[in-house]
Write an enzyme that holds these catalytic residues in place. Structure first.
Site, mmCIF file in Angstrom:
data_model
loop_
_atom_site.group_PDB
_atom_site.id
_atom_site.type_symbol
_atom_site.label_atom_id
_atom_site.label_comp_id
_atom_site.label_asym_id
_atom_site.label_seq_id
_atom_site.Cartn_x
_atom_site.Cartn_y
_atom_site.Cartn_z
ATOM 1 N N LYS A 88 7.387 -11.246 8.014
ATOM 2 C CA LYS A 88 7.708 -11.339 6.582
ATOM 3 C C LYS A 88 9.216 -11.419 6.388
ATOM 4 C CE LYS A 88 7.242 -11.285 2.136
ATOM 5 N NZ LYS A 88 6.700 -10.359 1.160
ATOM 6 N N ASP A 123 -0.360 -9.162 -4.566
ATOM 7 C CA ASP A 123 0.965 -8.548 -4.681
ATOM 8 C C ASP A 123 0.873 -7.265 -5.496
ATOM 9 O OD1 ASP A 123 3.627 -8.116 -4.211
ATOM 10 O OD2 ASP A 123 4.352 -9.531 -5.716
ATOM 11 N N LEU A 164 0.812 -1.223 0.000
ATOM 12 C CA LEU A 164 0.000 0.000 0.000
ATOM 13 C C LEU A 164 0.843 1.270 0.000
ATOM 14 C CD1 LEU A 164 -2.897 -0.885 2.486
ATOM 15 C CD2 LEU A 164 -3.053 -0.590 0.012
ATOM 16 N N HIS A 218 9.269 -14.248 0.936
ATOM 17 C CA HIS A 218 9.577 -13.985 -0.471
ATOM 18 C C HIS A 218 10.720 -14.939 -0.810
ATOM 19 C CE1 HIS A 218 10.074 -11.195 -4.050
ATOM 20 N NE2 HIS A 218 11.062 -12.064 -4.151
HETATM 21 C C1 NCD Z 1 7.204 -5.631 -4.697
HETATM 22 C C2 NCD Z 1 7.271 -4.143 -4.400
HETATM 23 O O1 NCD Z 1 7.352 -3.346 -5.350
HETATM 24 O O2 NCD Z 1 7.207 -3.745 -3.241
HETATM 25 N N1 NCD Z 1 7.672 -5.859 -6.025
HETATM 26 C C3 NCD Z 1 7.373 -6.919 -6.798
HETATM 27 O O3 NCD Z 1 7.950 -7.029 -7.886
HETATM 28 N N2 NCD Z 1 6.474 -7.800 -6.450
HETATM 29 C C4 NCD Z 1 7.966 -6.389 -3.692
HETATM 30 C C5 NCD Z 1 7.735 -7.872 -3.727
HETATM 31 O O4 NCD Z 1 6.686 -8.362 -3.301
HETATM 32 O O5 NCD Z 1 8.605 -8.580 -4.236
HETATM 33 ZN ZN ZN Z 2 5.000 -8.296 -2.648
#
Ligand code: NCD
Ligand code: ZN
Length: 360
Positions: A112, A257, A33, A151
């Site tokens: 996380k 995501d 967010l 992740h």
């Molecule tokens: C996410 C971000 O921009 O915060 N970027 C992404 O490519 N998904 C970080 C993440 O969840 O890897």
């Molecule tokens: Zn993410």
């Protein structure tokens, strides 16, 4: 030749009749967010479609303490009435056991883990996951009933990073059998096998990993708006993950995501990873499940599985946020304004077959 995902847009509904869809308490189990002006620009889209979102902590500076998480939660709640931000704590080597206990007392339930350098905002992430320090933290996290969201990517070849990380997932799942571990944004079909092997391994799935392949990102003109981590993979990965979503695999929940970045950054020489999908996630999911005649599984995929696996009854209580979608075409906006810039919207410019009805 048109891309695979094109079949879910425009006129696939012309030959068939669809009824309205009602979803109870849709949940986005992986959401970025941001803060400040960008938070203000993007939050309304999540709040409109979802009852709750798992808010990722990869800010600058990252959300490494309970106090920061509580401030961030307050910032989000000041801007939305009908949306529950479910906060996460950023795991790093110097996280003290006291801090973890305090987080638990304050109702933070998700830890996380970002491997250092794996993605946006992971500079303060974990250098060595299988290390004495991290295992000590995870042992307490298990005792306190935390969920561990990871992740999971190695620092190897970009298309094999999730696969190479599976041995770490499996080691942790074996070492901490009472700790629920989430393979975030599962992107590789080989991860599905690990899910079956360990009772305490779960996963989230994004919209982009079930609909796109690397061809869509790099096969024609390069599409920085479709660049994300983990990388979108092969057509057979996409197909296996799509089937997993359509069957509403009981250990898998939807996590968009959705990760907004300004166009000025996305279209620069060093584009950051991240796809902004919050404005269209539910509507396109409805089209996909309708296309395959699997609408009966959509409620489980976007809500019930997560409610059960993350034990959210005590959070959602008797909440009844009903989101309605009707089979009516609408054009997805290309972008959302943010200060003097803009954020590209996934599938912007295409016509989506299901439209969310306002004023639920
Ligand atoms: C996410 C971000 O921009 O915060 N970027 C992404 O490519 N998904 C970080 C993440 O969840 O890897
Ligand atoms: Zn993410």
């Amino acid at each position: 030749m048109s891309a695979f995902f094109e079949r879910f847009f425009d006129d696939f509904t012309k030959s068939r009749e669809f009824a309205d869809i009602e979803l109870l308490n849709p949940l986005d189990m992986h959401l970025h967010l941001r803060q400040g002006a960008m938070l203000e620009s993007v939050l309304p889209f999540s709040a409109r479609s979802f009852a709750l979102g798992v808010v990722m902590p990869n800010l600058n500076p990252p959300i490494t303490t309970t106090a920061l998480a509580v401030d961030y939660r307050d910032e989000i709640m000041r801007l939305s009435e009908d949306f529950t931000p479910f906060m996460t704590l950023y795991l790093h080597e110097n996280l003290s056991l006291e801090e973890l206990k305090e987080a638990s007392v304050q109702g933070i339930r998700i830890l996380k883990l970002y491997p250092k350098g794996a993605t946006t905002g992971s500079e303060n992430g974990v250098r060595e996951v299988v290390s004495e320090r991290i295992l000590e933290i995870l042992s307490l996290a298990q005792d306190l009933g935390f969920i561990l969201s990871i992740h999971g990517e190695s620092n190897g070849y970009c298309m094999d990073r999730e696969f190479e990380f599976l041995e770490v997932y499996e080691f942790l799942a074996r070492s901490f059998p009472r700790l629920k571990i989430i393979i975030e944004h599962m992107s590789d079909r080989r991860s599905l096998e690990s899910l079956e092997k360990y009772e305490n391994l779960y996963a989230t799935l994004t919209l982009h990993h079930i609909l796109l392949s690397l061809d869509d990102v790099l096969g024609g003109l390069m599409q920085p708006d479709l660049f994300c981590k983990p990388m979108i993979k092969t057509p057979s990965d996409r197909d296996a993950l799509l089937l997993c979503a359509l069957s509403a695999h009981p250990k898998v929940s939807f996590g968009s995501d959705s990760a907004p970045h300004l166009q000025s950054k996305k279209y620069s020489a060093h584009a950051p990873g991240g796809i902004f999908s919050a404005p269209i996630a539910l509507s396109v999911l409805a089209s996909v499940f309708a296309h395959y005649d699997r609408l009966e599984n959509l409620q489980s995929f976007v809500s019930d599985n997560a409610r059960k696996n993350y034990a959210l009854d005590s959070v959602l209580c008797d909440r009844r946020k009903v989101v309605r979608l009707t089979p009516k075409m609408w054009e997805i906006p290309q972008s959302v304004a943010c200060e003097n810039d803009a954020i590209s919207v996934l599938f912007g410019g295409r016509k989506s077959a299901f439209r969310q009805i306002e004023g639920n």
